[in-house]
Design an enzyme around this catalytic site. Structure first.
Site, mmCIF file in Angstrom:
data_model
loop_
_atom_site.group_PDB
_atom_site.id
_atom_site.type_symbol
_atom_site.label_atom_id
_atom_site.label_comp_id
_atom_site.label_asym_id
_atom_site.label_seq_id
_atom_site.Cartn_x
_atom_site.Cartn_y
_atom_site.Cartn_z
ATOM 1 C CG ASP A 242 13.917 9.796 41.999
ATOM 2 O OD1 ASP A 242 13.127 10.732 42.188
ATOM 3 O OD2 ASP A 242 13.705 8.884 41.179
ATOM 4 C CD GLU B 189 15.882 12.053 55.369
ATOM 5 O OE1 GLU B 189 16.042 12.579 56.477
ATOM 6 O OE2 GLU B 189 14.807 12.075 54.761
ATOM 7 C CG ASP B 190 15.048 8.540 50.057
ATOM 8 O OD1 ASP B 190 14.481 8.432 51.162
ATOM 9 O OD2 ASP B 190 14.593 9.207 49.116
ATOM 10 N NE ARG C 210 16.079 7.416 45.086
ATOM 11 C CZ ARG C 210 15.743 8.237 46.081
ATOM 12 N NH1 ARG C 210 14.511 8.236 46.532
ATOM 13 N NH2 ARG C 210 16.634 9.049 46.606
ATOM 14 N NE ARG D 155 10.213 3.549 46.016
ATOM 15 C CZ ARG D 155 10.569 4.789 45.688
ATOM 16 N NH1 ARG D 155 11.532 5.383 46.358
ATOM 17 N NH2 ARG D 155 9.990 5.424 44.704
ATOM 18 C CG HIS E 123 10.134 7.658 51.735
ATOM 19 N ND1 HIS E 123 10.741 8.528 50.857
ATOM 20 C CD2 HIS E 123 10.531 6.417 51.360
ATOM 21 C CE1 HIS E 123 11.476 7.845 49.990
ATOM 22 N NE2 HIS E 123 11.368 6.556 50.269
ATOM 23 C CB CYS F 226 14.027 13.217 51.286
ATOM 24 S SG CYS F 226 12.867 14.069 50.248
HETATM 25 N N1 GLY Z 1 10.916 10.627 43.684
HETATM 26 C C1 GLY Z 1 11.454 10.109 44.877
HETATM 27 C C2 GLY Z 1 11.299 8.644 44.955
HETATM 28 O O1 GLY Z 1 10.352 8.121 44.403
HETATM 29 O O2 GLY Z 1 12.082 7.980 45.555
#
Ligand code: GLY
Length: 253
Positions: free
Chosen positions: A60, A65-66, A85, A131, A161, A246
């Site tokens: 991912d 941006e995450d 991630r 998250r 998000h 994102c």
């Molecule tokens: N597919 C993006 C996420 O789940 O973070």
């Protein structure tokens, strides 16, 4: 010139996380073409687009941006809530340093995804999601309060998000589809849009909105409000709960 950080999708994109819809096969060739067109739209609008080093072991990672959020000259390096991630932040931090940004990190055990941050003026709305933990929200508040930003936590229950649910127009009006917004009254000015994908806009400048081709009625609504729309097909990223916001980190200094 404003800067946009992006991260090229790698072959593992096909294994990206899907949480809020039925999994569908990802067409990698199409995804790369769509990503190039997205980058092209930013460049055409006058953005200096810089690639963050790839993180091809992280499916991912394209959703850059995450991994970091920028506030003035400060980059907050996140602590992604999905274990797959976690390693995305290393290259993101190096990119922030290369940009000359001061760097601070969200510390364990908190988790934090950048997609949960919506800036409207000096107000920072932060989604409390699967998250992003309460501790993550509090850490961001402690980081930003001395710098003149107010952090407001908001509930998010039906999408990945906060910015899967809402973004904001240049005048600060928050836009969202009511099926996905837990509490529209959290925002001083809120405008309901007719399509879920219409809730996602990147402000190319004060007059132009970058958005998905998946929300033509909303695009028409924005045009009736006096904005110009630039629409890009990002279907392969939308299959992974992604959206136009994102896929880049915008740095306006
Ligand atoms: N597919 C993006 C996420 O789940 O973070």
């Amino acid at each position: 010139m404003p800067i946009a950080l992006v991260r090229r999708p790698g072959p593992s994109l096909v294994d990206g996380i899907v949480t809020h819809q039925e999994p569908q096969p990802i067409d990698l060739v199409l995804a790369l073409a769509q990503w190039e067109a997205y980058v092209g739209a930013l460049r055409s609008a006058g953005w200096d687009v810089t690639e963050v080093e790839p993180a091809d072991d992280c499916p991912d990672a394209v959703f850059v941006e995450d991994a970091l959020v920028v506030f003035d000259d400060l980059a907050v390096i996140t602590r992604p809530g999905a274990p797959s991630r976690a390693a995305e932040v290393e290259g993101a931090e190096r990119a922030a340093i290369t940009q000359g940004l001061e760097v601070v990190r969200i510390e364990p055990p908190a988790t934090f995804d950048g997609g949960d941050v919506l800036k409207v003026g000096r107000t920072v709305y932060v989604g409390r999601t699967a998250r992003t933990s309460d501790d993550g929200v509090e850490q961001l508040r402690a980081i930003l309060a001395p710098r003149g930003w107010e952090v407001v936590g908001v509930p998010v229950t039906s999408v990945l998000h906060l910015k899967s649910a809402v973004t904001a127009l240049p005048d600060g009006t928050v836009v969202g589809h009511l099926d996905h917004v837990d509490d529209a009254s959290a925002y001083p000015r809120f405008l309901a849009v007719p399509e879920p994908a219409g809730a996602h806009v990147v402000l190319l400048d004060d007059h132009r909105l970058l958005m998905s081709t998946g929300a033509p009625a909303t695009a028409e609504m924005y045009r009736s409000l006096g904005y110009r729309t630039v629409e890009v097909d990002i279907s392969e990223f939308e299959k992974l709960d992604g959206c136009v916001t994102c896929l880049s980190v915008r740095i306006r200094r």
